[in-house]
Scaffold this motif. Structure first.
Motif, short mmCIF file in Angstrom:
data_model
loop_
_atom_site.label_atom_id
_atom_site.label_comp_id
_atom_site.label_asym_id
_atom_site.label_seq_id
_atom_site.Cartn_x
_atom_site.Cartn_y
_atom_site.Cartn_z
N ILE A 8 0.84 -1.20 0.00
CA ILE A 8 0.00 0.00 0.00
C ILE A 8 0.88 1.25 0.00
CG2 ILE A 8 -1.66 1.34 1.34
CD1 ILE A 8 -2.82 -1.38 2.29
N ASP A 9 1.93 1.25 0.81
CA ASP A 9 2.84 2.40 0.86
C ASP A 9 3.50 2.65 -0.49
OD1 ASP A 9 2.21 2.82 3.51
OD2 ASP A 9 3.99 1.80 4.27
N LEU A 10 3.84 1.59 -1.20
CA LEU A 10 4.47 1.75 -2.52
C LEU A 10 3.54 2.41 -3.52
CD1 LEU A 10 6.49 -1.56 -2.94
CD2 LEU A 10 7.39 0.76 -2.67
N THR A 11 2.22 2.25 -3.33
CA THR A 11 1.29 2.90 -4.25
C THR A 11 1.21 4.40 -4.00
OG1 THR A 11 -0.68 2.62 -2.85
CG2 THR A 11 -0.14 0.84 -4.38
N THR A 20 13.03 -0.95 -5.07
CA THR A 20 11.81 -1.07 -5.87
C THR A 20 12.09 -1.22 -7.36
OG1 THR A 20 11.58 1.33 -6.05
CG2 THR A 20 10.47 0.27 -4.20
N LYS A 21 13.35 -1.38 -7.74
CA LYS A 21 13.68 -1.52 -9.16
C LYS A 21 13.04 -2.76 -9.80
CE LYS A 21 18.10 0.79 -9.53
NZ LYS A 21 19.53 0.60 -9.79
N HIS A 22 12.86 -3.81 -9.01
CA HIS A 22 12.36 -5.07 -9.54
C HIS A 22 10.83 -5.10 -9.69
CE1 HIS A 22 11.67 -5.44 -5.26
NE2 HIS A 22 10.79 -6.38 -5.53
N ILE A 23 10.15 -4.05 -9.28
CA ILE A 23 8.69 -4.05 -9.29
C ILE A 23 8.19 -4.14 -10.73
CG2 ILE A 23 6.64 -2.68 -8.77
CD1 ILE A 23 8.10 -1.62 -6.35
N GLU A 24 7.20 -4.98 -10.93
CA GLU A 24 6.67 -5.22 -12.26
C GLU A 24 5.87 -4.02 -12.77
OE1 GLU A 24 4.54 -8.92 -12.49
OE2 GLU A 24 5.97 -9.89 -11.16
N ILE A 25 5.69 -3.99 -14.07
CA ILE A 25 4.98 -2.89 -14.72
C ILE A 25 3.56 -2.75 -14.18
CG2 ILE A 25 4.00 -2.15 -16.93
CD1 ILE A 25 6.53 -3.30 -18.25
N ARG A 26 2.90 -3.86 -13.85
CA ARG A 26 1.52 -3.78 -13.38
C ARG A 26 1.41 -2.99 -12.07
NH1 ARG A 26 0.05 -9.19 -10.28
NH2 ARG A 26 2.14 -9.82 -9.73
N HIS A 27 2.46 -3.05 -11.24
CA HIS A 27 2.44 -2.28 -10.00
C HIS A 27 2.62 -0.79 -10.26
CE1 HIS A 27 3.51 -6.38 -8.54
NE2 HIS A 27 2.48 -6.09 -7.78
N HIS A 28 3.44 -0.45 -11.25
CA HIS A 28 3.57 0.95 -11.63
C HIS A 28 2.26 1.46 -12.22
CE1 HIS A 28 7.81 1.26 -10.75
NE2 HIS A 28 8.01 0.11 -11.40
N PHE A 29 1.57 0.60 -12.95
CA PHE A 29 0.26 0.93 -13.51
C PHE A 29 -0.72 1.28 -12.39
CE2 PHE A 29 -4.00 -0.55 -14.75
CZ PHE A 29 -4.20 0.18 -15.91
N ILE A 30 -0.74 0.46 -11.34
CA ILE A 30 -1.62 0.71 -10.20
C ILE A 30 -1.24 2.01 -9.50
CG2 ILE A 30 -2.31 -0.14 -7.92
CD1 ILE A 30 -2.05 -3.00 -9.12
N ASP A 32 0.19 4.62 -10.75
CA ASP A 32 -0.23 5.74 -11.58
C ASP A 32 -1.72 6.04 -11.39
OD1 ASP A 32 2.32 6.05 -12.54
OD2 ASP A 32 1.93 5.01 -14.45
N HIS A 33 -2.53 5.00 -11.34
CA HIS A 33 -3.97 5.19 -11.18
C HIS A 33 -4.31 5.71 -9.78
CE1 HIS A 33 -5.75 4.02 -14.97
NE2 HIS A 33 -4.78 3.12 -15.07
N VAL A 34 -3.58 5.28 -8.76
CA VAL A 34 -3.81 5.80 -7.41
C VAL A 34 -3.45 7.28 -7.37
CG1 VAL A 34 -3.00 5.69 -5.02
CG2 VAL A 34 -3.55 3.58 -6.23
N SER A 35 -2.32 7.65 -7.98
CA SER A 35 -1.91 9.06 -7.96
C SER A 35 -2.86 9.95 -8.76
CB SER A 35 -0.47 9.22 -8.47
OG SER A 35 -0.39 8.90 -9.83
#
Length: 79
Positions: A8-11, A20-30, A32-35
């Motif tokens: 949750i904090d990462l969002t 956090t370099k290894h985080i998948e694209i789908r997490h960056h997608f989420i 972005d939508h939270v922000s």
């Protein structure tokens, strides 16, 4: 709804860390939508995590509890 406070904090944090370099694209997608305010990630206790019924093998009692929380009826036991 998520039972992992670190996720949750990462969002919410827009800073890129070496951890956090290894985080998948789908997490960056989420994130972005939270922000953008399109969605909100909320904490939920692990015992109330309804997604477990779809993602994990569960003991019978836990399965029945989550099925009931989802509002799914057992048509075989209706009178």
């Amino acid at each position: 709804m998520c039972d992992n406070t670190s996720a949750i904090d990462l969002t919410k944090i827009q800073i890129q860390h070496s951890r956090t370099k290894h985080i998948e694209i789908r997490h960056h997608f989420i994130r972005d939508h939270v922000s953008n305010g399109d969605c909100e990630v909320k904490f939920i206790e692990t015992k109330l995590q309804l997604a477990d019924i779809f993602t994990k093998p569960l003991p019978k009692e836990r399965f029945f509890f989550l099925r009931n929380e989802l509002g799914i009826l057992d048509l075989h036991n209706l009178s």
